[in-house]
Design a protein around this motif. Sequence first.
Motif, short mmCIF file in Angstrom:
data_model
loop_
_atom_site.label_atom_id
_atom_site.label_comp_id
_atom_site.label_asym_id
_atom_site.label_seq_id
_atom_site.Cartn_x
_atom_site.Cartn_y
_atom_site.Cartn_z
N PHE A 190 0.82 -1.21 0.00
CA PHE A 190 0.00 0.00 0.00
C PHE A 190 0.86 1.27 0.00
O PHE A 190 0.48 2.28 -0.58
CB PHE A 190 -0.94 0.00 1.21
N GLU A 191 2.01 1.21 0.66
CA GLU A 191 2.91 2.36 0.65
C GLU A 191 3.46 2.61 -0.75
O GLU A 191 3.66 3.76 -1.16
CB GLU A 191 4.05 2.15 1.65
N LYS A 192 3.68 1.53 -1.50
CA LYS A 192 4.13 1.69 -2.89
C LYS A 192 3.06 2.38 -3.74
O LYS A 192 3.37 3.23 -4.57
CB LYS A 192 4.48 0.32 -3.48
N ILE A 193 1.81 2.00 -3.52
CA ILE A 193 0.70 2.63 -4.26
C ILE A 193 0.62 4.11 -3.91
O ILE A 193 0.44 4.97 -4.79
CB ILE A 193 -0.63 1.92 -3.94
N THR A 194 0.76 4.42 -2.62
CA THR A 194 0.73 5.82 -2.16
C THR A 194 1.85 6.62 -2.83
O THR A 194 1.63 7.74 -3.29
CB THR A 194 0.88 5.89 -0.63
N PHE A 195 3.03 6.03 -2.88
CA PHE A 195 4.17 6.70 -3.48
C PHE A 195 3.93 6.99 -4.96
O PHE A 195 4.15 8.10 -5.45
CB PHE A 195 5.43 5.85 -3.30
N VAL A 196 3.45 5.98 -5.69
CA VAL A 196 3.19 6.13 -7.13
C VAL A 196 2.13 7.20 -7.37
O VAL A 196 2.26 8.04 -8.27
CB VAL A 196 2.76 4.78 -7.75
N CYS A 197 1.07 7.19 -6.58
CA CYS A 197 0.00 8.18 -6.73
C CYS A 197 0.50 9.59 -6.45
O CYS A 197 0.11 10.55 -7.13
CB CYS A 197 -1.17 7.85 -5.80
N SER A 198 1.35 9.73 -5.44
CA SER A 198 1.90 11.05 -5.11
C SER A 198 2.75 11.60 -6.24
O SER A 198 2.64 12.77 -6.61
CB SER A 198 2.72 10.97 -3.82
N VAL A 199 3.61 10.74 -6.80
CA VAL A 199 4.43 11.15 -7.94
C VAL A 199 3.54 11.50 -9.14
O VAL A 199 3.76 12.50 -9.82
CB VAL A 199 5.43 10.04 -8.32
N ALA A 200 2.51 10.69 -9.37
CA ALA A 200 1.60 10.93 -10.49
C ALA A 200 0.85 12.25 -10.31
O ALA A 200 0.68 13.02 -11.27
CB ALA A 200 0.61 9.77 -10.62
N GLY A 201 0.41 12.51 -9.08
CA GLY A 201 -0.31 13.76 -8.80
C GLY A 201 0.56 14.98 -9.03
O GLY A 201 0.12 15.97 -9.64
N LEU A 202 1.80 14.92 -8.56
CA LEU A 202 2.72 16.04 -8.76
C LEU A 202 3.04 16.22 -10.24
O LEU A 202 3.09 17.35 -10.74
CB LEU A 202 4.00 15.81 -7.96
N ALA A 203 3.27 15.10 -10.93
CA ALA A 203 3.58 15.18 -12.36
C ALA A 203 2.41 15.78 -13.13
O ALA A 203 2.60 16.61 -14.04
CB ALA A 203 3.90 13.78 -12.90
N TYR A 204 1.19 15.37 -12.78
CA TYR A 204 0.00 15.92 -13.43
C TYR A 204 -0.08 17.43 -13.22
O TYR A 204 -0.37 18.19 -14.16
CB TYR A 204 -1.25 15.23 -12.88
N MET A 205 0.17 17.87 -11.98
CA MET A 205 0.11 19.30 -11.68
C MET A 205 1.13 20.09 -12.50
O MET A 205 0.83 21.15 -13.06
CB MET A 205 0.35 19.54 -10.19
N VAL A 206 2.34 19.56 -12.58
CA VAL A 206 3.41 20.25 -13.32
C VAL A 206 3.07 20.36 -14.80
O VAL A 206 3.19 21.41 -15.42
CB VAL A 206 4.76 19.54 -13.13
#
Length: 298
Positions: free
Chosen positions: A127-143
Amino acid sequence: MKNENMKGCLSTSFAYVCWGLLTVFWNLLGDVNSVYILSQRLIWSMAFMAVYLLVIHKWGQVHEILRDSKKLITCAVAGVLVTINWGVYIYAVNSGHVLDASLGYFIEPILVTCIGMLIFREKLSKFEKITFVCSVAGLAYMVVMTRTFPILAILIAGSFAVYGAVKKNLKISPEHSLFMETLCITPLALIFAIYADTHGMGASGVLQGARLLLLPACGVVTSIPLLMFNIGVKKIPYYVSGILMYINPTLQFFMGIFYFREDMDRNRFIAFLIIWVGIGFTVYEKMMLMRSSRTGVA
């Protein structure tokens, strides 16, 4: 044991609520130079912790730390990092970027996890891996979608994550650590405060009467939540603190939207939403751990 856990939850929650609502306090000093506010926060936090150590009769350990060059250097490095964190946070609040501050504290646990994995060879759960991937994806989307880089959020998250890593093997109490960290930076803070006051950059002419008490209050609102956190976190399991830590950025987010009336465009909201979905997996995992501990299931 249940009473201790309840006290721990209340103390820790109190700290996170205070940190989440501190946006209002720093905004009361919004007319004052942000670096000057930071200087006052460092000076008065050091003074408050000095008095606290005297009251609890733990001043003697300060002399031991001062004689240990390794601990002293570590405290100085930690002091620089927490100064960056405090300074960027104050600037973010008083320049209309509370949502960026909120984002920083949402992604800070993810950076802590990343540092733990890369430097301390800690393993991530599914679950921590999923959280990490989602966080990176969210930041990338924002940028990509907003064509802006959330530098304030990254500075807030990064400085505090590295701060925690630096302190990981520092074998002194939290109260001594906060005192030493602020003590190491206080000379620079004093120099700037004096310079600012003598060159019209300080609080003179900006704060009048009772509002001048906001300056020493900087030390109180900094130190008390931290002390409550350190008292509470020792009484509760780690996974409980992992759930409670999101109280702070959640409150900051709502303060940014409803109190400070910051704009939340669609792309930015989607980025937050992606990060929240990821965080939900970690919170779910920790809730299951909490449930298992109550039922006695390993």
